[in-house]
Write a protein that holds these residues in place. Structure first.
Motif, PDB file in Angstrom:
ATOM      1  N   MET A  68       0.834  -1.197   0.000  1.00 17.14           N
ATOM      2  CA  MET A  68       0.000   0.000   0.000  1.00 17.14           C
ATOM      3  C   MET A  68       0.873   1.253   0.000  1.00 17.14           C
ATOM      4  SD  MET A  68      -3.001   1.190   2.624  1.00 17.14           S
ATOM      5  CE  MET A  68      -4.004  -0.230   2.230  1.00 17.14           C
ATOM      6  N   HIS A  78      -6.965   5.547   5.071  1.00 15.32           N
ATOM      7  CA  HIS A  78      -6.847   4.300   4.311  1.00 15.32           C
ATOM      8  C   HIS A  78      -7.229   3.081   5.137  1.00 15.32           C
ATOM      9  CE1 HIS A  78      -4.490   6.058   0.995  1.00 15.32           C
ATOM     10  NE2 HIS A  78      -3.840   6.744   1.913  1.00 15.32           N
ATOM     11  N   SER A  82      -9.629  -0.213   4.006  1.00 17.42           N
ATOM     12  CA  SER A  82      -8.727  -1.265   3.539  1.00 17.42           C
ATOM     13  C   SER A  82      -8.868  -2.536   4.372  1.00 17.42           C
ATOM     14  CB  SER A  82      -7.277  -0.779   3.585  1.00 17.42           C
ATOM     15  OG  SER A  82      -7.096   0.292   2.704  1.00 17.42           O
TER      16      SER A  82
END
Length: 141
Positions: A68, A78, A82
């Motif tokens: 990532m 994120h 995620s």
């Protein structure tokens, strides 16, 4: 003994430079303060955060962050989608023995805490080619 200093030349967006100038009196003074303060703030924050999560939950976070890219404009944003997507679509919850309440823990973190956790997880993968690279278990401990 005097501390050794290293000169850096980071590039920042104009809005960041303007904020540094307004907040600290100059762009350079602001950048120096933030660059000097963040390591201690990060270490303290990670010490506090790691007490709230099981080793399995931390393994899952690291697993999800493999490959990532961190984006400063989205720092701390994120990790929740995620991890949830990975659990639902890739089965990482089952892989690491992590249940649904895990996402509640993530949501309760502040944006800064989530950003630190993202940096911490991504940093595990950055150290993989170094001779002193830590194992997953040692890194989480």
């Amino acid at each position: 003994m005097a501390k050794t200093q290293k000169t850096l030349g980071p590039r920042v967006e104009e809005k960041t430079a303007d904020w540094l100038n307004r907040t600290f009196g100059s762009t350079n003074a602001g950048a120096e303060y933030i660059l000097a303060a963040i390591p201690a703030l990060y270490a303290r924050t990670m010490s506090d955060i790691k007490k709230r999560f099981s080793a399995s939950e931390l393994y899952l976070i690291i697993d999800v962050h493999n490959g990532m890219m961190l984006s400063p404009g989205l720092a701390g944003q994120h990790i929740i989608p995620s991890c949830i997507d990975s659990m639902e679509l890739d089965g990482t919850g089952e892989k690491w023995g992590v249940g649904r309440r895990f996402s509640d823990k993530l949501v309760k973190l502040s944006l800064f805490e989530r950003a630190c956790l993202e940096i911490w997880a991504a940093a595990f993968w950055e150290q993989h080619d170094q001779p002193e690279a830590l194992s997953l278990e040692t890194y989480v401990a």
